[in-house]
Design a protein around this motif. Structure first.
Motif, PDB file in Angstrom:
ATOM      1  N   SER A   1      -2.231  -1.151  -3.659  1.00 20.12           N
ATOM      2  CA  SER A   1      -3.279  -0.158  -3.372  1.00 20.12           C
ATOM      3  C   SER A   1      -2.632   1.209  -3.221  1.00 20.12           C
ATOM      4  O   SER A   1      -1.621   1.349  -2.520  1.00 20.12           O
TER       5      SER A   1
ATOM      6  N   ALA B   1     -12.948  -2.345  -1.481  1.00 17.46           N
ATOM      7  CA  ALA B   1     -11.696  -3.040  -1.811  1.00 17.46           C
ATOM      8  C   ALA B   1     -12.004  -4.342  -2.552  1.00 17.46           C
ATOM      9  O   ALA B   1     -11.386  -4.665  -3.569  1.00 17.46           O
TER      10      ALA B   1
ATOM     11  N   THR C   1       0.857  -1.196   0.000  1.00 17.87           N
ATOM     12  CA  THR C   1       0.000   0.000   0.000  1.00 17.87           C
ATOM     13  C   THR C   1       0.885   1.234   0.000  1.00 17.87           C
ATOM     14  O   THR C   1       1.844   1.305   0.794  1.00 17.87           O
TER      15      THR C   1
ATOM     16  N   ASN D   1      -7.860  -4.253   4.221  1.00 18.24           N
ATOM     17  CA  ASN D   1      -8.961  -4.739   3.368  1.00 18.24           C
ATOM     18  C   ASN D   1      -8.437  -5.562   2.191  1.00 18.24           C
ATOM     19  O   ASN D   1      -9.082  -6.532   1.768  1.00 18.24           O
TER      20      ASN D   1
ATOM     21  N   VAL E   1      -3.475   5.113  -2.003  1.00 19.88           N
ATOM     22  CA  VAL E   1      -4.458   5.907  -1.270  1.00 19.88           C
ATOM     23  C   VAL E   1      -4.171   7.394  -1.455  1.00 19.88           C
ATOM     24  O   VAL E   1      -3.099   7.773  -1.923  1.00 19.88           O
TER      25      VAL E   1
ATOM     26  N   ALA F   1     -11.323   4.144   0.954  1.00 22.38           N
ATOM     27  CA  ALA F   1     -10.540   2.987   1.416  1.00 22.38           C
ATOM     28  C   ALA F   1     -11.155   2.361   2.664  1.00 22.38           C
ATOM     29  O   ALA F   1     -10.882   1.198   2.969  1.00 22.38           O
TER      30      ALA F   1
ATOM     31  N   TYR G   1      -7.722   4.683  -4.367  1.00 22.93           N
ATOM     32  CA  TYR G   1      -8.789   5.177  -3.500  1.00 22.93           C
ATOM     33  C   TYR G   1      -8.697   6.690  -3.344  1.00 22.93           C
ATOM     34  O   TYR G   1      -7.616   7.231  -3.075  1.00 22.93           O
TER      35      TYR G   1
ATOM     36  N   SER H   1      -6.489   5.858   5.834  1.00 21.93           N
ATOM     37  CA  SER H   1      -6.779   5.275   4.516  1.00 21.93           C
ATOM     38  C   SER H   1      -5.798   4.164   4.184  1.00 21.93           C
ATOM     39  O   SER H   1      -6.181   3.113   3.661  1.00 21.93           O
TER      40      SER H   1
ATOM     41  N   ALA I   1     -13.248   5.163  -6.278  1.00 18.92           N
ATOM     42  CA  ALA I   1     -12.203   4.151  -6.112  1.00 18.92           C
ATOM     43  C   ALA I   1     -12.196   3.388  -7.431  1.00 18.92           C
ATOM     44  O   ALA I   1     -13.232   3.307  -8.105  1.00 18.92           O
TER      45      ALA I   1
ATOM     46  N   ASP J   1      -6.606   1.053   6.333  1.00 18.85           N
ATOM     47  CA  ASP J   1      -7.820   0.361   5.849  1.00 18.85           C
ATOM     48  C   ASP J   1      -7.584  -0.306   4.495  1.00 18.85           C
ATOM     49  O   ASP J   1      -7.951  -1.467   4.282  1.00 18.85           O
ATOM     50  N   ALA J   2      -6.930   0.402   3.582  1.00 21.61           N
ATOM     51  CA  ALA J   2      -6.699  -0.187   2.251  1.00 21.61           C
ATOM     52  C   ALA J   2      -5.859  -1.451   2.371  1.00 21.61           C
ATOM     53  O   ALA J   2      -6.149  -2.482   1.756  1.00 21.61           O
TER      54      ALA J   2
END
Ligand code: D38
Ligand code: ZN
Length: 311
Positions: A97, A135, A42, A71, A99, A129, A117, A64, A108, A67-68
């Motif tokens: 990912s 996701a 990420t 997920n 963000v 995110a 995201y 973010s 997204a 979470d990204a």
């Protein structure tokens, strides 16, 4: 390699504490998980591309990014545990990912290589995110690309979008809504599979369709790929949960059988140009393969597609 793998912690967009695999390097820590396939990474798009989100200690504070990352790991695990699939290409492809993409971007996306995201504008969306179903929706576009590769236009495109929503709600297992966690405007979600007409679609300003006779036939949105997806979404909901819809009674067979039927249809029977009618046949075939040609599952699929007017 294994020596650098660490367990790290972080707080998500809404302040929830999370724990996940990350990596130690040069005395710092980064959101690079090498325990899943070729990796789950990420990065923060505002610090330039491919600069992983780093932390001086094991506590990550970019909501973010946390979470990204978490997920993406949950979605990787869903495909591995439920279908034995190793990432989007079934060959461990690294899950990337990004963000903080764009400027308060209300979206997204999957661009063929990575998930992106936006932070949302705080009026329509919170940071996207934060949505596990988001996701899973985006990663599923990657799975679709490596399987049926449904053309992103008209009915095949609506199926592409529907599969992204179906596995979005199967990963984020608590409801049949897409985006319920990230709406900032008080709506219950962006799309509902249980009752698509609960929500107004932005471009047409009409309720999302829940029957083929109500399909969008214009040219907006690549021929309504995010609009007509709701017709197949409703069918999938009915296969799982059952119900009465336009005088057709469907006896549902539950999420576990439904996710297997749709995954088998997607990976074995659908092709780039498949339309809704072929979707019906593919799901019947998949249900028959898995549970028998005279099974409740086959009956549920036939009833569900009857109920949404797809033959
Ligand atoms: C996954 C889902 C949370 C996300 C939601 C989404 C966001 N948008 C744009 C958008 C922007 C503003 C509003 C508004 O009402 O003000 C509504 C929608 N359209 N869809 C979405 O559906 N994104 C598309 C992005 C497609 C990008 C082009 N391929 C997708 O992944 O299919
Ligand atoms: Zn999509």
């Amino acid at each position: 390699n294994a020596t650098n793998d660490v367990t790290a912690f972080g707080t998500g967009v809404f302040g929830e504490r999370k724990r996940f695999e990350a990596q130690a390097f040069d005395g710092m820590f980064r959101l690079f998980d090498e325990t899943r396939g070729d990796g789950v990474v990420t990065f923060d798009n505002t610090t330039g591309t491919n600069l992983d989100v780093v932390s001086i200690n094991k506590m990550f504070t970019d909501g973010s990014a946390v979470d990204a990352h978490a997920n993406a790991q949950i979605t990787y695990d869903y495909y591995q545990d439920t279908f034995g699939r190793n990432s989007v290409d079934d060959n461990g492809q690294i899950l990337i990912s990004a963000v903080h993409v764009g400027d308060n971007w209300n979206n997204a996306s999957w661009n063929g290589r990575q998930m992106s995201y936006g932070d949302g504008d705080g009026i329509r969306f919170h940071p996207l995110a934060a949505g596990l179903d988001v996701a899973a929706h985006e990663m599923t576009h990657g799975v679709i690309q490596h399987t049926a590769n449904l053309i992103y236009r008209n009915e095949s495109g609506a199926l592409n979008e529907s599969f992204a929503d179906i596995f979005g709600v199967m990963v984020d297992r608590d409801d049949w809504l897409i985006g319920e966690a990230i709406m900032a405007d008080g709506t219950i979600g962006l799309r509902s599979m249980e009752d698509p007409t609960d929500l107004i679609e932005r471009r047409t300003q009409a309720p999302y369709p829940d029957h083929w006779s109500r399909r969008y036939t214009g040219t907006l949105d690549n021929g309504g790929v995010h609009i007509n997806s709701s017709i197949n979404n409703k069918a999938a909901y009915l296969v799982s949960e059952g119900g009465e819809h336009f005088d057709v009674t469907v006896n549902g067979v539950g999420r576990e059988k439904t996710e297997q039927i749709y995954y088998r249809a997607l990976t074995l029977y659908l092709t780039r140009s498949s339309d809704f009618s072929m979707m019906r046949e593919a799901a019947i075939q998949a249900a028959g393969d898995l549970y028998g040609s005279n099974s409740d599952a086959v009956a549920a699929v036939e009833q569900a597609y009857d109920a949404v007017g797809v033959y």
